[in-house]
Design a protein around this motif. Structure first.
Motif: not given
Length: 369
Positions: A336-363
Motif C-alpha cells: 500500500l505504501n507504493r500504491l500511489d506510484d503504481l496508480l500514477a503509472m500511465p496505461r501502456r497500449v500495445h499494438a499488434g495482434p494478440n498471440g492467440a490470433e497468431q497461434a490460431a492462424e498457424f493451427v
C-alpha cells in the motif's frame, strides 16, 4: 453424419493452476473465429466450468490427469519432495493409458493434438499417428532442472521429459518464452480478450466510474488474504479480491471499499483486469499477458526459485508499467505504501495482434495444409 465431418482437435492442458487453461481457451476461441466448424476434445483436470466461455457445442470435456507440474504448498512456494512422489506415480506413462487415449482420439476422428505443456498429449498423439502441436512459454524439463539440487531424482524426469517435448511435430512459443528457439513460431503474449466494457463491469461491482480500482489476485491458487482489513487505510481506492470469500479464516465484515468475490464468480477475469487501474498479483504468465493487453500497472510478486519468474519480471520491466512487490510486502499489505506510484503509472497500449490470433492462424493452416 454431420458431426463426423467437423474437424476435431484434441487439446491436452496441464492442470497446474488456471493460467495454461486460460491460454488454451484463448487459442480455442481465436481458432473458432477462423473455423467455426472446429470441435475440441479437451483433456485435463482443470474444472470443466473454466472452459464455459467457449460455445457449448464446440467442445467435449474429458476429466483426465494429463500432467503433474509442480505440487504447490502455496501460490508462491513449491513442494519438491511431493512433486517427485507424484512424478513417480505418473511417469513413465503406462502403455495402457497412452494406447487407451490414442484409441479415443481415433474414435473421435481427431486430426490434430494441441498440448499446453502437458507431455501426455505428445505421447498419445504419437501413438495415434496424429500430428502434435506444443504450445509453451516453458517446458517442465527446463523448470525441473532448476530444482535438481533439491532432489537429484529429478534428473531422470528432466531427461525423460526433454525427449518427450522434443517429439512434438510443431511448436508454438507464447511470448515471453523462457527458451527461444529459431524455427519455431513465436507469438505475442496470448490471453483471453475482455468482452464487457470497463464501465459496465465497474457498475456491476459497485465501483464508481472515476474511483481507482485495484485487482488483488493469486491466479488459480487459493490464498488466505489476511490483510483485507488493512485496505481500509485507503478508502479512496476500491479493491477487488477474487477468492476473498474462500479464505480459510472465514467470511467476516469487510471495509466498504473491499469487494470479495468467490473464486469461481460470474465476472470474467480478463474483464476485471481490463477494468482495473492496478493489478497486484504473483508473476504468472496468464496474469502478465492479460495485464499486458489491458495496459494497466502491475504490482508483481516474483517467485525466485521458479525459472519462469525471472523471464516474466524482465518482460514486465521492459514492456509494461509495474513495480516488484516482495512476498512479505504482499502478505502484510506494505505494498500500500507504493500504491500511489503504481496508480500514477500511465496505461501502456500495445499494438499488434494478440498471440492467440497468431497461434490460431498457424493451427488453421495445419488443418487446411
Amino acid at each position: 453424419m454431420t458431426v463426423s465431418l467437423r474437424p476435431h482437435i484434441a487439446y491436452f492442458v496441464t492442470p497446474h493452476g488456471y493460467g495454461h487453461a486460460a491460454r488454451a481457451v484463448a487459442v480455442m476461441e481465436a481458432l473458432l473465429r477462423h473455423r467455426r466448424d472446429v470441435h475440441f476434445e479437451i483433456f485435463t483436470r482443470v474444472p470443466a466450468w473454466f472452459f464455459s466461455s467457449c460455445p457449448p457445442d464446440a467442445y467435449d470435456y474429458h476429466g483426465v490427469w494429463t500432467d503433474v507440474g509442480l505440487v504447490q504448498r502455496t501460490a508462491l512456494s513449491e513442494d519438491i519432495p511431493a512433486t517427485v512422489e507424484r512424478l513417480a506415480q505418473f511417469m513413465p506413462f503406462e502403455d495402457d493409458l497412452v494406447s487407451g487415449l490414442a484409441a479415443r482420439l481415433r474414435e473421435t476422428a481427431c486430426r490434430l493434438v494441441l498440448c499446453d505443456i502437458a507431455p501426455l498429449g505428445i505421447a498419445v498423439a504419437r501413438a495415434a499417428g496424429i500430428p502434435s502441436v506444443l504450445v509453451e512459454n516453458f517446458t517442465w524439463d527446463h523448470i525441473y532442472a532448476g530444482y535438481i539440487e533439491d532432489d537429484r531424482r529429478l534428473r531422470w524426469y528432466v531427461d525423460y521429459l526433454a525427449d518427450l517435448f522434443a517429439d512434438a511435430d510443431h511448436r508454438i512459443q507464447a511470448g515471453p518464452a523462457c527458451q527461444y528457439h529459431p524455427g519455431w513460431l513465436t507469438t505475442a503474449p496470448i490471453s483471453r480478450a475482455s468482452r464487457t466494457s470497463a464501465e459496465l463491469v465497474r457498475e456491476q461491482l459497485g465501483v464508481p466510474r472515476r474511483a481507482p480500482m485495484v485487482l488483488v489476485t493469486m491466479g488459480g491458487f487459493s490464498w488466505d488474504y489476511g490483510f483485507l482489513d488493512a485496505l481500509a487505510a485507503r478508502p479512496d481506492v476500491f479493491f477487488v479480491v477474487p477468492g476473498g470469500r474462500d479464505r480459510p479464516s472465514g467470511a467476516v465484515d469487510r471495509p466498504p471499499n473491499v469487494i470479495c468475490l468467490p473464486h469461481h464468480s460470474t465476472f470474467f477475469h480478463p474483464d476485471l483486469v481490463n477494468s482495473s487501474d492496478v493489478v497486484i498479483s504473483k508473476v504468472g504468465y496468464s496474469t502478465v499477458a492479460e495485464v499486458y493487453w489491458a495496459g494497466c500497472a502491475l504490482g508483481y510478486v516474483p517467485r525466485p526459485r521458479f525459472r519462469e519468474s525471472d523471464v516474466l519480471v524482465e518482460f514486465v520491466a521492459r514492456e509494461m508499467s509495474g513495480l516488484p512487490v516482495s512476498a512479505v510486502e504482499f502478505d502484510t499489505a506494505d505494498w500500500l505504501n507504493r500504491l500511489d506510484d503504481l496508480l500514477a503509472m500511465p496505461r501502456r497500449v500495445h499494438a499488434g495482434p494478440n498471440g492467440a490470433e497468431q497461434a490460431a492462424e498457424f493451427v488453421a493452416s495445419l488443418l487446411t495444409g
